[in-house]
Scaffold this motif. Structure first.
Motif, mmCIF file in Angstrom:
data_model
loop_
_atom_site.group_PDB
_atom_site.id
_atom_site.type_symbol
_atom_site.label_atom_id
_atom_site.label_comp_id
_atom_site.label_asym_id
_atom_site.label_seq_id
_atom_site.Cartn_x
_atom_site.Cartn_y
_atom_site.Cartn_z
ATOM 1 N N ARG A 180 0.814 -1.217 0.000
ATOM 2 C CA ARG A 180 0.000 0.000 0.000
ATOM 3 C C ARG A 180 0.851 1.273 0.000
ATOM 4 N NH1 ARG A 180 -5.398 -0.733 1.787
ATOM 5 N NH2 ARG A 180 -5.904 -2.920 2.120
ATOM 6 N N ASN A 181 2.175 1.114 -0.043
ATOM 7 C CA ASN A 181 3.105 2.257 -0.045
ATOM 8 C C ASN A 181 2.846 3.216 1.111
ATOM 9 O OD1 ASN A 181 4.551 1.482 -2.405
ATOM 10 N ND2 ASN A 181 2.791 2.152 -3.607
ATOM 11 N N LEU A 182 2.671 2.675 2.299
ATOM 12 C CA LEU A 182 2.405 3.491 3.480
ATOM 13 C C LEU A 182 3.739 3.940 4.080
ATOM 14 C CD1 LEU A 182 -0.412 1.304 5.059
ATOM 15 C CD2 LEU A 182 -0.665 3.345 3.631
ATOM 16 N N GLU A 183 4.149 5.138 3.730
ATOM 17 C CA GLU A 183 5.464 5.626 4.133
ATOM 18 C C GLU A 183 5.518 6.117 5.573
ATOM 19 O OE1 GLU A 183 6.906 8.394 1.275
ATOM 20 O OE2 GLU A 183 6.646 6.983 -0.382
ATOM 21 N N ASN A 184 4.383 6.411 6.186
ATOM 22 C CA ASN A 184 4.383 6.904 7.557
ATOM 23 C C ASN A 184 4.170 5.784 8.574
ATOM 24 O OD1 ASN A 184 1.663 6.417 6.895
ATOM 25 N ND2 ASN A 184 0.954 7.917 8.371
ATOM 26 N N VAL A 185 4.369 4.534 8.156
ATOM 27 C CA VAL A 185 4.123 3.381 9.020
ATOM 28 C C VAL A 185 5.409 2.585 9.179
ATOM 29 C CG1 VAL A 185 2.801 1.254 9.316
ATOM 30 C CG2 VAL A 185 1.728 3.246 8.242
ATOM 31 N N ALA A 186 5.780 2.310 10.435
ATOM 32 C CA ALA A 186 6.946 1.482 10.727
ATOM 33 C C ALA A 186 6.466 0.169 11.327
ATOM 34 C CB ALA A 186 7.876 2.191 11.705
ATOM 35 N N VAL A 187 6.943 -0.932 10.787
ATOM 36 C CA VAL A 187 6.655 -2.256 11.330
ATOM 37 C C VAL A 187 7.920 -2.710 12.047
ATOM 38 C CG1 VAL A 187 5.981 -4.629 10.816
ATOM 39 C CG2 VAL A 187 5.060 -2.757 9.432
ATOM 40 N N VAL A 188 7.804 -2.905 13.365
ATOM 41 C CA VAL A 188 8.969 -3.274 14.168
ATOM 42 C C VAL A 188 8.627 -4.459 15.052
ATOM 43 C CG1 VAL A 188 9.903 -0.926 14.139
ATOM 44 C CG2 VAL A 188 8.406 -1.616 15.989
ATOM 45 N N GLN A 189 9.652 -5.051 15.615
ATOM 46 C CA GLN A 189 9.429 -6.173 16.520
ATOM 47 C C GLN A 189 9.915 -5.822 17.911
ATOM 48 O OE1 GLN A 189 11.718 -9.158 14.406
ATOM 49 N NE2 GLN A 189 13.307 -9.067 15.950
ATOM 50 N N THR A 190 9.381 -6.548 18.893
ATOM 51 C CA THR A 190 9.795 -6.386 20.274
ATOM 52 C C THR A 190 9.851 -7.766 20.906
ATOM 53 O OG1 THR A 190 9.399 -5.113 22.297
ATOM 54 C CG2 THR A 190 7.456 -6.069 21.224
ATOM 55 N N GLY A 191 10.250 -7.808 22.151
ATOM 56 C CA GLY A 191 10.273 -9.066 22.887
ATOM 57 C C GLY A 191 8.885 -9.400 23.399
ATOM 58 N N CYS A 192 8.850 -10.045 24.531
ATOM 59 C CA CYS A 192 7.580 -10.485 25.114
ATOM 60 C C CYS A 192 6.738 -9.287 25.545
ATOM 61 C CB CYS A 192 7.844 -11.388 26.311
ATOM 62 S SG CYS A 192 6.339 -12.071 27.017
ATOM 63 N N ILE A 193 5.479 -9.289 25.155
ATOM 64 C CA ILE A 193 4.559 -8.221 25.534
ATOM 65 C C ILE A 193 3.885 -8.566 26.867
ATOM 66 C CG2 ILE A 193 2.443 -6.992 24.822
ATOM 67 C CD1 ILE A 193 3.488 -7.174 21.948
ATOM 68 N N GLY A 194 3.882 -9.847 27.247
ATOM 69 C CA GLY A 194 3.471 -10.200 28.593
ATOM 70 C C GLY A 194 2.211 -11.016 28.773
ATOM 71 N N LYS A 224 -6.403 -7.194 7.499
ATOM 72 C CA LYS A 224 -7.602 -6.422 7.849
ATOM 73 C C LYS A 224 -7.247 -5.248 8.756
ATOM 74 C CE LYS A 224 -12.331 -6.685 9.455
ATOM 75 N NZ LYS A 224 -13.439 -7.536 9.880
ATOM 76 N N VAL A 225 -6.318 -5.446 9.695
ATOM 77 C CA VAL A 225 -5.911 -4.364 10.587
ATOM 78 C C VAL A 225 -5.273 -3.234 9.782
ATOM 79 C CG1 VAL A 225 -4.258 -3.733 12.405
ATOM 80 C CG2 VAL A 225 -5.721 -5.743 12.690
ATOM 81 N N VAL A 226 -4.454 -3.566 8.795
ATOM 82 C CA VAL A 226 -3.852 -2.516 7.968
ATOM 83 C C VAL A 226 -4.952 -1.775 7.206
ATOM 84 C CG1 VAL A 226 -2.337 -2.024 6.009
ATOM 85 C CG2 VAL A 226 -1.581 -3.600 7.787
ATOM 86 N N ALA A 227 -5.851 -2.521 6.579
ATOM 87 C CA ALA A 227 -6.902 -1.889 5.777
ATOM 88 C C ALA A 227 -7.831 -1.031 6.630
ATOM 89 C CB ALA A 227 -7.709 -2.953 5.035
ATOM 90 N N GLU A 228 -8.272 -1.548 7.758
ATOM 91 C CA GLU A 228 -9.266 -0.842 8.566
ATOM 92 C C GLU A 228 -8.646 0.181 9.517
ATOM 93 O OE1 GLU A 228 -12.624 -0.986 8.327
ATOM 94 O OE2 GLU A 228 -12.285 -2.230 6.572
ATOM 95 N N HIS A 229 -7.691 -0.270 10.330
ATOM 96 C CA HIS A 229 -7.144 0.599 11.366
ATOM 97 C C HIS A 229 -6.104 1.573 10.810
ATOM 98 C CE1 HIS A 229 -5.494 0.882 15.760
ATOM 99 N NE2 HIS A 229 -5.560 2.060 15.188
ATOM 100 N N ILE A 230 -5.124 1.062 10.103
ATOM 101 C CA ILE A 230 -4.025 1.909 9.646
ATOM 102 C C ILE A 230 -4.481 2.852 8.530
ATOM 103 C CG2 ILE A 230 -1.672 1.938 8.725
ATOM 104 C CD1 ILE A 230 -2.018 0.687 11.600
ATOM 105 N N VAL A 231 -5.188 2.335 7.538
ATOM 106 C CA VAL A 231 -5.597 3.156 6.397
ATOM 107 C C VAL A 231 -6.840 3.989 6.703
ATOM 108 C CG1 VAL A 231 -6.389 3.094 3.995
ATOM 109 C CG2 VAL A 231 -4.503 1.614 4.727
ATOM 110 N N ASN A 232 -7.865 3.365 7.298
ATOM 111 C CA ASN A 232 -9.150 4.050 7.481
ATOM 112 C C ASN A 232 -9.403 4.579 8.893
ATOM 113 O OD1 ASN A 232 -10.080 3.733 4.772
ATOM 114 N ND2 ASN A 232 -10.400 1.564 5.218
#
Length: 121
Positions: free
Chosen positions: A56-70, A100-108
């Motif tokens: 979707r060429n979403l330039e303002n979005v960073a996908v990163v990883q982390t350790g345990c969220i808990g 779906k999260v990208v389409a609904e939450h991130i984009v819309n």
């Protein structure tokens, strides 16, 4: 691999896969990648987010990883940080849910409530 040019091409392809990690004030999608998350399927979820954001060429979005969220029983867990808004925690994620999260939450801008930690508990 038979030449330096071939090695350079492999390096470029690998680097292209990690270019979504940006240090800017945009949206951050954080995927829990501790052993509990990986065992529950976090790698394909992370890949789906990276691919969908790139597609979707979403330039303002960073996908990163982390350790345990808990909350290991709810893995794979993904947290979405949108500047100026509350953090949203998605649980029991799949690659299809990630799309779906990208389409609904991130984009819309509409939280996918049925995937959130509140709906799971």
């Amino acid at each position: 691999m038979k030449s330096l040019a071939e090695l350079e091409e492999i390096r470029k392809r690998a680097a292209a896969g990690v270019t979504l990690r940006k240090e800017e004030n945009g949206i951050r999608i954080v995927v829990g990648m501790a052993t509990c998350g990986i065992a529950a399927g976090a790698r394909p979820v992370m890949r789906a987010f990276v691919e969908e954001v790139a597609k979707r060429n979403l330039e303002n979005v960073a996908v990163v990883q982390t350790g345990c969220i808990g909350v290991c029983r709810l893995e794979p867990i993904v947290e979405v940080f949108v500047p100026g808004q509350e953090k949203v925690t998605y649980v029991k994620m799949t690659p299809e849910k990630a799309q779906k999260v990208v389409a609904e939450h991130i984009v819309n801008g509409r939280v996918v409530s049925e995937y959130t930690i509140g709906a799971a508990q």
